[in-house]
Motif scaffolding. Structure first.
Motif, short mmCIF file in Angstrom:
data_model
loop_
_atom_site.label_atom_id
_atom_site.label_comp_id
_atom_site.label_asym_id
_atom_site.label_seq_id
_atom_site.Cartn_x
_atom_site.Cartn_y
_atom_site.Cartn_z
N ASP A 7 0.81 -1.22 0.00
CA ASP A 7 0.00 0.00 0.00
C ASP A 7 0.85 1.26 0.00
O ASP A 7 0.30 2.37 0.05
CB ASP A 7 -0.93 0.00 1.22
N TYR A 8 2.17 1.14 -0.04
CA TYR A 8 3.02 2.32 -0.04
C TYR A 8 2.85 3.10 -1.35
O TYR A 8 2.74 2.50 -2.43
CB TYR A 8 4.49 1.92 0.10
N PRO A 9 2.85 4.41 -1.28
CA PRO A 9 2.79 5.20 -2.52
C PRO A 9 4.11 5.09 -3.28
O PRO A 9 5.17 4.90 -2.68
CB PRO A 9 2.57 6.63 -2.01
N LEU A 20 7.44 10.23 1.00
CA LEU A 20 6.07 10.01 0.52
C LEU A 20 5.31 9.06 1.43
O LEU A 20 4.11 9.23 1.66
CB LEU A 20 6.10 9.47 -0.91
N THR A 21 6.01 8.03 1.94
CA THR A 21 5.32 7.07 2.82
C THR A 21 4.93 7.72 4.14
O THR A 21 3.86 7.45 4.69
CB THR A 21 6.20 5.83 3.08
N VAL A 22 5.81 8.60 4.64
CA VAL A 22 5.48 9.30 5.90
C VAL A 22 4.28 10.21 5.69
O VAL A 22 3.37 10.27 6.54
CB VAL A 22 6.70 10.09 6.40
N PHE A 26 2.50 6.26 6.99
CA PHE A 26 3.31 5.11 7.39
C PHE A 26 4.47 5.58 8.26
O PHE A 26 4.86 6.76 8.24
CB PHE A 26 3.86 4.37 6.16
N SER A 27 5.04 4.65 9.02
CA SER A 27 6.13 4.99 9.93
C SER A 27 7.42 4.33 9.46
O SER A 27 7.42 3.43 8.61
CB SER A 27 5.81 4.51 11.35
N LEU A 31 8.38 0.64 7.38
CA LEU A 31 9.37 0.43 6.33
C LEU A 31 10.40 -0.61 6.75
O LEU A 31 10.75 -1.51 5.98
CB LEU A 31 10.07 1.75 6.00
N ALA A 32 10.87 -0.50 8.00
CA ALA A 32 11.86 -1.45 8.49
C ALA A 32 11.30 -2.88 8.49
O ALA A 32 12.01 -3.84 8.14
CB ALA A 32 12.32 -1.05 9.89
N HIS A 33 10.04 -3.02 8.89
CA HIS A 33 9.42 -4.34 8.90
C HIS A 33 9.30 -4.90 7.48
O HIS A 33 9.55 -6.10 7.26
CB HIS A 33 8.04 -4.27 9.55
#
Length: 325
Positions: A7-9, A20-22, A26-27, A31-33
């Motif tokens: 679902d990330y842009p 963009l993800t922030v 999103f956190s 991203l790390a996961h």
């Protein structure tokens, strides 16, 4: 070739950028996961791509996935830091962004050129070449400066040293592709005359043989092997009319001998609606029988044979048998 659904842009290049993800909620933990679970591949600081899932048995799909991964890596590095100067993506990286098919490209290091006399250097994932970049040698593609088609083809053709056994084939492959993309042969010759590099001699030897009618890397590589063997090059994309049908062949010598290149995925990936690989194989057999009914000798070559340097052997025997060389 299917990117992992996330679902990330993504930006205009297909890259996933932290900023963009922030903005999308999103956190950094998310991203790390995703990186830890291998859904995301980190390309450079704050820039990622989605994992690309392919059938490992489909060699064509695997090769295409590697090309796409390198395209994204090149764009990530080109847009991810200030390289100074009039820097542009170049060499193999520019070729991939332009969509030029290449023979066995090296897909580890991203290539850039700085537009200066000095200052070239190597980093972990990139090579910065020191070379002039006249205005006509750079173009902007989706906001990214890259070398022009002609400059890119010349750079790629000159990359390999003369002693590399693939140097001639690699040069002819990129020149075929550049001509097919609309580059003028004289423009390619001018690019080679402008800069003396280690691979210039081989590139200049390959250019006169380049042909825009070559439709695949396999056709370019096969012709290069014929030329290096000292055999006459075939006429490309010749049409035969038989039984009310038109059959276009990869190569032809005086309508006596036909050469067909069977690519890696011919009977798996390029099927008509409702066809199975067996159907495609039978269709090709009937096509070959139709050609032979005209008294034409047909020789097929395969990627695996070219890898072993044996693809030209049956062509050479047929040419001698038919008095064509």
């Amino acid at each position: 070739m299917t990117p992992t659904k996330l679902d990330y842009p993504v930006d205009r290049h297909g890259l996933i950028r932290r900023d963009l993800t922030v903005e999308a909620g999103f956190s950094d933990h998310d991203l790390a996961h995703s990186v830890k679970t291998k859904q995301l591949i980190r390309l450079t600081s704050g820039v990622y791509r989605a994992r690309i899932d392919v059938d490992p048995e489909d060699r064509t799909a695997v090769a295409e996935a590697e090309i796409e991964a390198f395209r994204l890596k090149s764009l990530a590095i080109a847009t991810g830091r200030d390289h100074g100067g009039n820097t542009a993506l170049s060499h193999t990286s520019a070729a991939i962004v332009h969509g030029l098919p290449l023979l066995k490209p090296e897909l580890e290091m991203v290539h850039l050129t700085n537009g200066e006399i000095g200052g070239g250097r190597a980093r972990k994932n990139s090579l910065l070449h020191a070379s002039d970049l006249p205005a006509g040698d750079v173009v902007k593609v989706n906001g990214v400066w890259i070398t022009s088609l002609a400059r890119t083809a010349a750079d790629v053709a000159q990359l390999a040293p003369a002693h590399d056994p693939l140097a001639f084939s690699q040069a002819m492959t990129v020149f075929d592709a550049a001509l097919r993309a609309g580059v003028d042969r004289d423009e390619l010759a001018a690019q080679l005359d402008r800069r003396r590099r280690r691979g210039t001699r081989v590139a200049k030897a390959a250019l006169p043989w380049a042909d825009r009618r070559a439709e695949s890397v396999g056709e370019s590589w096969g012709r290069a092997q014929m030329i290096q063997r000292g055999l006459p090059a075939p006429e490309l994309q010749v049409e035969y009319h038989v039984g009310g049908e038109t059959h276009r062949v990869d190569g032809d010598w005086e309508r006596k001998l036909v050469w067909e290149f069977d690519g890696r995925g011919k009977y798996q990936r390029y099927l008509a609606d409702g066809e199975t690989p067996a159907d495609a194989y039978w269709r090709e057999k009937k096509r070959e029988d139709a050609l032979r009914s005209l008294g034409v000798f047909v020789v097929r070559t395969y990627w695996d044979l070219m890898e072993r340097g044996r693809a030209v052997d049956p062509i050479e025997r047929a040419l001698f048998h038919l008095g064509l060389c």
